[in-house]
Design a protein around this motif. Structure first.
Motif, mmCIF file in Angstrom:
data_model
loop_
_atom_site.group_PDB
_atom_site.id
_atom_site.type_symbol
_atom_site.label_atom_id
_atom_site.label_comp_id
_atom_site.label_asym_id
_atom_site.label_seq_id
_atom_site.Cartn_x
_atom_site.Cartn_y
_atom_site.Cartn_z
ATOM 1 N N ARG B 55 -2.346 -10.102 1.177
ATOM 2 C CA ARG B 55 -2.386 -9.109 2.257
ATOM 3 C C ARG B 55 -2.789 -7.740 1.712
ATOM 4 O O ARG B 55 -3.526 -6.997 2.354
ATOM 5 C CB ARG B 55 -1.009 -9.051 2.921
ATOM 6 C CG ARG B 55 -0.963 -8.129 4.116
ATOM 7 C CD ARG B 55 0.315 -8.370 4.885
ATOM 8 N NE ARG B 55 0.538 -7.354 5.886
ATOM 9 C CZ ARG B 55 1.598 -7.328 6.687
ATOM 10 N NH1 ARG B 55 2.513 -8.254 6.593
ATOM 11 N NH2 ARG B 55 1.753 -6.373 7.585
ATOM 12 N N PHE B 56 -2.287 -7.397 0.509
ATOM 13 C CA PHE B 56 -2.652 -6.121 -0.111
ATOM 14 C C PHE B 56 -4.161 -6.060 -0.338
ATOM 15 O O PHE B 56 -4.815 -5.079 0.016
ATOM 16 C CB PHE B 56 -1.897 -5.930 -1.435
ATOM 17 C CG PHE B 56 -2.358 -4.743 -2.237
ATOM 18 C CD1 PHE B 56 -1.995 -3.458 -1.872
ATOM 19 C CD2 PHE B 56 -3.169 -4.909 -3.350
ATOM 20 C CE1 PHE B 56 -2.435 -2.357 -2.597
ATOM 21 C CE2 PHE B 56 -3.607 -3.815 -4.092
ATOM 22 C CZ PHE B 56 -3.233 -2.535 -3.714
ATOM 23 N N TRP B 57 -4.720 -7.123 -0.902
ATOM 24 C CA TRP B 57 -6.160 -7.116 -1.216
ATOM 25 C C TRP B 57 -7.005 -7.140 0.054
ATOM 26 O O TRP B 57 -8.073 -6.536 0.095
ATOM 27 C CB TRP B 57 -6.513 -8.272 -2.158
ATOM 28 C CG TRP B 57 -5.886 -8.038 -3.500
ATOM 29 C CD1 TRP B 57 -4.836 -8.703 -4.037
ATOM 30 C CD2 TRP B 57 -6.222 -6.996 -4.439
ATOM 31 N NE1 TRP B 57 -4.484 -8.165 -5.247
ATOM 32 C CE2 TRP B 57 -5.320 -7.114 -5.526
ATOM 33 C CE3 TRP B 57 -7.167 -5.984 -4.473
ATOM 34 C CZ2 TRP B 57 -5.359 -6.263 -6.623
ATOM 35 C CZ3 TRP B 57 -7.206 -5.130 -5.566
ATOM 36 C CH2 TRP B 57 -6.315 -5.275 -6.641
ATOM 37 N N GLY B 228 -2.522 -2.069 13.448
ATOM 38 C CA GLY B 228 -2.968 -2.978 12.379
ATOM 39 C C GLY B 228 -3.595 -4.254 12.909
ATOM 40 O O GLY B 228 -4.179 -5.027 12.168
ATOM 41 N N GLY B 229 -3.447 -4.511 14.206
ATOM 42 C CA GLY B 229 -3.968 -5.756 14.782
ATOM 43 C C GLY B 229 -5.403 -5.625 15.213
ATOM 44 O O GLY B 229 -6.002 -4.572 15.000
ATOM 45 N N GLY B 238 -2.224 2.443 3.927
ATOM 46 C CA GLY B 238 -1.190 3.400 4.338
ATOM 47 C C GLY B 238 -0.210 2.762 5.304
ATOM 48 O O GLY B 238 0.995 2.935 5.185
ATOM 49 N N LEU B 239 -0.746 1.990 6.243
ATOM 50 C CA LEU B 239 0.099 1.328 7.235
ATOM 51 C C LEU B 239 0.982 0.262 6.587
ATOM 52 O O LEU B 239 2.162 0.129 6.911
ATOM 53 C CB LEU B 239 -0.777 0.708 8.329
ATOM 54 C CG LEU B 239 -0.053 0.036 9.499
ATOM 55 C CD1 LEU B 239 0.872 1.000 10.213
ATOM 56 C CD2 LEU B 239 -1.053 -0.536 10.499
ATOM 57 N N TYR B 240 0.395 -0.470 5.630
ATOM 58 C CA TYR B 240 1.146 -1.524 4.939
ATOM 59 C C TYR B 240 2.308 -0.908 4.138
ATOM 60 O O TYR B 240 3.428 -1.420 4.151
ATOM 61 C CB TYR B 240 0.195 -2.313 4.036
ATOM 62 C CG TYR B 240 0.777 -3.564 3.432
ATOM 63 C CD1 TYR B 240 1.713 -4.327 4.117
ATOM 64 C CD2 TYR B 240 0.380 -3.998 2.164
ATOM 65 C CE1 TYR B 240 2.239 -5.485 3.555
ATOM 66 C CE2 TYR B 240 0.897 -5.155 1.604
ATOM 67 C CZ TYR B 240 1.827 -5.892 2.295
ATOM 68 O OH TYR B 240 2.347 -7.033 1.735
ATOM 69 N N ALA B 241 2.009 0.213 3.478
ATOM 70 C CA ALA B 241 3.057 0.884 2.696
ATOM 71 C C ALA B 241 4.148 1.411 3.632
ATOM 72 O O ALA B 241 5.335 1.301 3.353
ATOM 73 C CB ALA B 241 2.457 2.026 1.898
#
Lengths: 423, 285
Positions: B55-57, B228-229, B238-241
């Motif tokens: 997901r990060f990548w 994010g969708g 930024g949103l993931y963090a």
């Protein structure tokens, strides 16, 4: 002589003023100040109740409401950013049902058992008792109940559908006859609302998300059937494709303008549908979500309740405020003026045969069948995983079974790493 | 001398140094709701998790795509706007003021506006498309194209910012250069390539570096427009963090994501710098 008199008068005035100042300061020091964080709509609706409380408890307790943002998760962000510092400025927080396990595990809340007896709990409607305890301990006292409902058009059908198949059949027929553009609108955007819709549908198909032992049950056949049903709604045009972009306001807009035969939404929608600009005013009924079997019918619980922060130094006074805010009179006020669903059985009984009942009797039935989302500390993660995979199925034509299996695998990973479940 | 700059150094240390060091420290600890938010050293587990986190990548690619496409688009448009605003015409002041408006708007408000513009079936874009084709565009619920909607919104908002910097650059070019070029027989079109663009390169470089860093850290626009969708197709780093910190209460991993993206961003900026360096363009005039 006159100057002496003037001097004396001046001295008396100074004495009176200073003693008044000392008395009022002392009184102010004795007043316990209680600060509660609430989402903006609740600040508006409880303002009068708070004003009354402050009037009745003058010089003893003074309640101040911190007006939070409107959006649910933004309120949690605000609360968390102060709670992580250890000493929160809030003595109590009005909390959504899903935050509880996370906040308790983080050590931010105080158990409420000391102030709320089993007798008091028994006065709360059974459905509204759910979602307030974590690992058997009471941490949250419900202010208003909230549940997902199925809205249906009374002018287009005699009774609401009971099963998912009936819902589709009626929808298709009405669409074919040109009476409505869409059959059924719901919340399909990638956000928390999608998890709420999901829980109702899978329960209706006899499925489960997380079982009572913390085991992930997503890949069960009944869940796959449920998601396939949801996906087919979009594929077959019963639900518009754009539902994958719908949150509550879009679904409401669609139903309110007479475009849809059915809608899944929260009780707040009822008042909106009765407004003058609504094309379906007086033509709407509510019922519990469809299910394959009657006993599987459920409504996702989404209530708001008050919790006391561990860092509060006035916990007894806060408990007193919570009791006042949630007493039967306050609940009547919140229902009659703002349409919030009550939590006390007595209030439901009082309104049972009243003209003011509205949809309260239906809400009571749904509330008794309500179900909270999984009460685990890692709920936000597992809901996020689910939303991503469901969104992939609905928007990216991904295979239902494959995506659900992936969701199962990823959810299991989170549950294991969070120490909730051991494989 | 060192004594004189010491207060400034201490201040910088507090403002920048401490948070970065704290981030590094947390990234080597488990600090999540699973352990009651009490940091425990975890031998770099967060970092190995980050490297293996698909997901990060995916977010790295999505964020880079967003940053690269929107900054390129903004640059082209900004140069055109700046060239236009640099011309003498009536009402220039008002046009300049109006053109800066999108940039002055709070991102969340303009993102909400764009969310409604792109909304289907109620937004104007969808209605026009529907009238023309009889179908719904579903711009915000199609994982293949939703990111384009975010790029459009971002471009609308930040093009004025680049245009303003470039306009400042344009105004530093002496007029006699153009006159001399004209006397030598050069056309206006050639003047653009031979004089204008080379003279504003330092300004372009500055704005590109600024904007790349900003676009790479995009959060509010995505959060409001798409969350994010759909299917995680517009999620940014930024949103993931943010999700990890504020929603999942996993501060250890959230810090690791931020540091990871920080390292990648520096590498990205260095690449841009090297490209300009190789083409022998200095940012010093």
């Amino acid at each position: 002589m006159t100057s002496l008199r003037k001097y004396l008068y001046g001295l008396i005035a100074v004495l009176i003023m200073s003693s008044w100042l000392i008395v009022s300061l002392a009184a102010d020091q004795n007043t316990v100040k209680v600060n509660i964080l609430m989402p903006a709509p609740f600040d508006d609706s409880t303002r009068e109740i708070i004003r009354q409380f402050n009037k009745e408890n003058q010089r003893k307790i003074e309640v101040n409401i911190t007006r939070g943002p409107r959006e649910t998760e933004a309120v949690s962000d605000l609360a968390i950013s102060s709670l992580i510092l250890g000493k929160s400025p809030y003595d109590a927080i009005l909390m959504d049902v899903t935050w509880l396990p996370k906040y308790v595990e983080a050590g931010w809340l105080t158990p409420l058992d000391e102030w709320f007896t089993t007798n008091e709990i028994s006065k709360v409607e059974e459905g509204a008792q759910r979602g307030n305890t974590y690992k058997g301990v009471l941490y949250r006292w419900p202010l208003v109940a909230d549940i997902g409902m199925l809205y249906w058009r009374t002018d287009l059908m005699k009774k609401p559908p009971d099963t998912p198949y009936e819902l589709v059949e009626i929808s298709k027929e009405l669409q074919k006859e040109g009476k409505v553009k869409y059959g059924y609108v719901w919340q399909g955007r990638q956000y928390e609302g999608l998890s709420c819709v999901f829980l109702e549908v899978i329960t209706g198909f006899g499925g489960e998300w997380i079982d009572e032992n913390g085991k992930v049950q997503l890949n069960e056949n009944s869940n796959i059937r449920a998601v396939t049903w949801m996906n087919n709604l979009i594929k077959e045009g019963v639900t518009p494709k754009s539902v994958t972009n719908f949150s509550e306001p879009e679904a409401l807009q669609s139903f309110k303008s007479g475009n849809a035969a059915f809608m899944r939404n929260w009780p707040y929608a009822w008042k909106e549908l009765q407004k003058a600009d609504s094309k379906v005013k007086g033509k709407v009924g509510v019922s519990t979500m469809v299910a394959e079997n009657k006993e599987n019918k459920t409504a996702t619980l989404g209530s708001w309740g008050l919790a006391i922060t561990k860092s509060s130094i006035h916990q007894n006074e806060v408990a007193e405020v919570i009791k006042y805010l949630t007493n039967e009179d306050s609940q009547r006020k919140l229902y009659s003026e703002f349409g919030y669903t009550p939590t006390a059985s007595k209030v439901f009984n009082d309104y049972a045969d009243s003209e003011e009942n509205g949809i309260l009797n239906n809400l009571r039935i749904s509330l008794s069948a309500s179900k909270p989302r999984p009460m685990v500390a890692a709920y936000a993660q597992i809901s996020d995983i689910l939303q991503r995979h469901l969104s992939a199925i609905f928007t990216d034509s991904k295979d239902v079974k494959k995506e659900i299996y992936k969701a199962q695998e990823n959810t299991e990973k989170v549950m294991i790493s969070a120490g909730i479940y051991k494989k | 001398m060192i004594v004189l700059i010491l207060p400034a150094l201490i201040l910088i240390g507090f403002i920048f140094g401490y948070p970065i060091l704290r981030y590094i420290w947390i990234s080597f600890h488990t600090s999540s709701v699973a352990n009651g938010l009490i940091p425990q050293f975890n031998h770099g587990i967060n970092w190995s998790r980050l490297i293996n986190d698909a997901r990060f990548w995916q977010d790295v690619l999505q964020t880079s795509r967003f940053a690269f496409v929107s900054v390129s688009l903004e640059l082209v448009l900004a140069i055109a706007i700046a060239l236009f605003l640099n011309q003498p015409f009536k009402g220039k002041g008002i046009i300049r003021a109006v053109s800066i408006l999108p940039w002055a708007l709070p991102t969340t408000i303009m993102a909400l506006g764009w969310r409604w513009i792109f909304n289907s079936p109620y937004g104007p874009i969808d209605r026009i498309y529907n009238n023309l084709t009889g179908e719904s565009l579903n711009l915000l619920s199609n994982p293949k194209i939703t990111w384009i909607a975010t790029v459009i919104a971002d471009t609308w908002k930040t093009t004025p910012f680049i245009a303003l910097i470039i306009l400042a650059g344009l105004q530093t070019i002496p007029k006699d250069l153009y006159e001399a070029f004209e006397l030598e027989g050069g056309t206006q079109f050639k003047a653009l390539y031979k004089i204008t663009l080379p003279m504003i390169i330092p300004y372009i470089l500055i704005s590109v570096v600024f904007r790349l860093a900003q676009a790479f850290g995009v959060f509010d626009l995505i959060q409001v427009m798409t969350s994010g969708g759909p299917a995680g197709s517009t999620e940014s780093l930024g949103l993931y963090a943010y999700l990890n910190a504020m929603r999942f209460l996993d501060f250890g991993y959230s810090s690791t994501i931020m540091l990871g993206s920080f390292v990648l961003l520096i590498m990205g900026c260095l690449t841009v710098y090297c490209i300009f360096k190789m083409t022998k363009i200095s940012i010093q005039k």
